[in-house]
Design a protein around this motif. Structure first.
Motif, PDB file in Angstrom:
ATOM      1  N   LEU A  17       0.852  -1.180   0.000  1.00  0.00           N
ATOM      2  CA  LEU A  17       0.000   0.000   0.000  1.00  0.00           C
ATOM      3  C   LEU A  17       0.890   1.233   0.000  1.00  0.00           C
ATOM      4  N   ARG A  18       0.349   2.337  -0.517  1.00  0.00           N
ATOM      5  CA  ARG A  18       1.068   3.602  -0.469  1.00  0.00           C
ATOM      6  C   ARG A  18       0.184   4.651   0.191  1.00  0.00           C
ATOM      7  N   LEU A  19       0.649   5.156   1.313  1.00  0.00           N
ATOM      8  CA  LEU A  19      -0.065   6.216   2.014  1.00  0.00           C
ATOM      9  C   LEU A  19       0.459   7.577   1.551  1.00  0.00           C
ATOM     10  N   SER A  20      -0.439   8.543   1.530  1.00  0.00           N
ATOM     11  CA  SER A  20      -0.070   9.926   1.218  1.00  0.00           C
ATOM     12  C   SER A  20      -0.596  10.837   2.313  1.00  0.00           C
ATOM     13  N   CYS A  21       0.108  11.907   2.550  1.00  0.00           N
ATOM     14  CA  CYS A  21      -0.332  12.917   3.515  1.00  0.00           C
ATOM     15  C   CYS A  21      -0.048  14.287   2.923  1.00  0.00           C
ATOM     16  N   ALA A  22      -1.102  15.002   2.609  1.00  0.00           N
ATOM     17  CA  ALA A  22      -0.969  16.320   1.998  1.00  0.00           C
ATOM     18  C   ALA A  22      -1.182  17.401   3.047  1.00  0.00           C
ATOM     19  N   ALA A  23      -0.258  18.332   3.118  1.00  0.00           N
ATOM     20  CA  ALA A  23      -0.358  19.445   4.062  1.00  0.00           C
ATOM     21  C   ALA A  23      -0.974  20.656   3.382  1.00  0.00           C
ATOM     22  N   SER A  24      -1.811  21.356   4.117  1.00  0.00           N
ATOM     23  CA  SER A  24      -2.397  22.589   3.605  1.00  0.00           C
ATOM     24  C   SER A  24      -2.425  23.621   4.721  1.00  0.00           C
ATOM     25  N   GLY A  25      -2.363  24.871   4.338  1.00  0.00           N
ATOM     26  CA  GLY A  25      -2.402  25.941   5.319  1.00  0.00           C
ATOM     27  C   GLY A  25      -1.041  26.338   5.843  1.00  0.00           C
ATOM     28  N   PHE A  26      -0.025  25.595   5.470  1.00  0.00           N
ATOM     29  CA  PHE A  26       1.342  25.935   5.845  1.00  0.00           C
ATOM     30  C   PHE A  26       2.292  25.245   4.877  1.00  0.00           C
ATOM     31  N   ASP A  27       3.556  25.708   4.880  1.00  0.00           N
ATOM     32  CA  ASP A  27       4.575  25.156   3.987  1.00  0.00           C
ATOM     33  C   ASP A  27       5.382  24.116   4.753  1.00  0.00           C
ATOM     34  N   LEU A  28       5.457  22.909   4.218  1.00  0.00           N
ATOM     35  CA  LEU A  28       6.185  21.837   4.904  1.00  0.00           C
ATOM     36  C   LEU A  28       7.695  22.057   4.962  1.00  0.00           C
ATOM     37  N   GLU A  29       8.200  22.939   4.134  1.00  0.00           N
ATOM     38  CA  GLU A  29       9.642  23.178   4.143  1.00  0.00           C
ATOM     39  C   GLU A  29      10.050  23.640   5.538  1.00  0.00           C
ATOM     40  N   GLY A  30      11.087  22.999   6.080  1.00  0.00           N
ATOM     41  CA  GLY A  30      11.543  23.316   7.426  1.00  0.00           C
ATOM     42  C   GLY A  30      10.960  22.397   8.489  1.00  0.00           C
ATOM     43  N   TYR A  31       9.974  21.605   8.124  1.00  0.00           N
ATOM     44  CA  TYR A  31       9.347  20.683   9.058  1.00  0.00           C
ATOM     45  C   TYR A  31       9.846  19.256   8.843  1.00  0.00           C
ATOM     46  N   ALA A  32      10.040  18.555   9.930  1.00  0.00           N
ATOM     47  CA  ALA A  32      10.131  17.100   9.856  1.00  0.00           C
ATOM     48  C   ALA A  32       8.701  16.569   9.785  1.00  0.00           C
ATOM     49  N   ILE A  33       8.515  15.492   9.051  1.00  0.00           N
ATOM     50  CA  ILE A  33       7.178  14.912   8.924  1.00  0.00           C
ATOM     51  C   ILE A  33       7.308  13.395   8.911  1.00  0.00           C
ATOM     52  N   GLY A  34       6.295  12.730   9.407  1.00  0.00           N
ATOM     53  CA  GLY A  34       6.393  11.289   9.472  1.00  0.00           C
ATOM     54  C   GLY A  34       5.060  10.608   9.708  1.00  0.00           C
ATOM     55  N   TRP A  35       5.163   9.312   9.932  1.00  0.00           N
ATOM     56  CA  TRP A  35       3.997   8.461  10.125  1.00  0.00           C
ATOM     57  C   TRP A  35       4.085   7.730  11.460  1.00  0.00           C
ATOM     58  N   PHE A  36       2.987   7.759  12.166  1.00  0.00           N
ATOM     59  CA  PHE A  36       2.815   7.004  13.389  1.00  0.00           C
ATOM     60  C   PHE A  36       1.697   5.992  13.150  1.00  0.00           C
ATOM     61  N   ARG A  37       1.639   4.990  13.980  1.00  0.00           N
ATOM     62  CA  ARG A  37       0.530   4.047  13.894  1.00  0.00           C
ATOM     63  C   ARG A  37       0.087   3.627  15.283  1.00  0.00           C
ATOM     64  N   GLN A  38      -1.176   3.248  15.374  1.00  0.00           N
ATOM     65  CA  GLN A  38      -1.724   2.781  16.637  1.00  0.00           C
ATOM     66  C   GLN A  38      -2.635   1.600  16.366  1.00  0.00           C
ATOM     67  N   ALA A  39      -2.231   0.475  16.914  1.00  0.00           N
ATOM     68  CA  ALA A  39      -3.035  -0.743  16.816  1.00  0.00           C
ATOM     69  C   ALA A  39      -3.952  -0.817  18.035  1.00  0.00           C
ATOM     70  N   PRO A  40      -5.046  -1.567  17.944  1.00  0.00           N
ATOM     71  CA  PRO A  40      -5.968  -1.672  19.083  1.00  0.00           C
ATOM     72  C   PRO A  40      -5.247  -2.148  20.343  1.00  0.00           C
ATOM     73  N   GLY A  41      -5.442  -1.437  21.416  1.00  0.00           N
ATOM     74  CA  GLY A  41      -4.858  -1.813  22.687  1.00  0.00           C
ATOM     75  C   GLY A  41      -3.388  -1.490  22.849  1.00  0.00           C
TER      76      GLY A  41
END
Length: 125
Positions: A17-41
């Motif tokens: 699978l390929r996940l995407s995350c689009a930012a709006s309202g601010f410029d991602l330049e200068g930011y670290a960005i990543g993915w977290f996950r949470q499984a049940p429990g």
């Protein structure tokens, strides 16, 4: 300010699978960005993060299977997930923090500036 995640779904073990995350309202330049996950429990964990200089962090469970990348021209971050396993089943969230390293972002969920809504990934055995 918004982070819009997409790309989750149901896939068989070994699939991709390929996940995407689009930012709006601010410029991602200068930011670290990543993915977290949470499984049940389980607690939310940092999976893959990329700094503004494109240094990378992966949690050990996904190394060699997941690839994070960013396209600042599109204000978007991607997570390519290959060789998926049932234990990868979780809600996946994108998150960002100004000026952080990839390691700091992924290791400190409490330091996140902005969270996106989750996208559910389900891997069947």
């Amino acid at each position: 300010v918004q982070l819009q995640a997409s790309g989750g779904g149901l896939v068989q073990s070994g699939g991709s699978l390929r996940l995407s995350c689009a930012a709006s309202g601010f410029d991602l330049e200068g930011y670290a960005i990543g993915w977290f996950r949470q499984a049940p429990g389980k607690e939310r964990e940092g999976v893959a993060c990329i700094s503004d200089r494109e240094t990378l962090f992966y949690t050990s469970a996904v190394k060699g299977r997941f690839t994070i990348s960013r396209d600042n021209s599109k204000n978007t971050v991607y997570l390519q997930m290959d060789s998926l396993k049932p234990e990868d089943t979780a809600v996946y969230y994108c998150a960002t923090r100004l000026g952080a390293s990839s390691h700091v972002l992924c290791r400190r969920a409490s330091s996140v500036d902005y969270w996106g809504q989750g996208t559910l990934v389900t891997v069947s055995s």
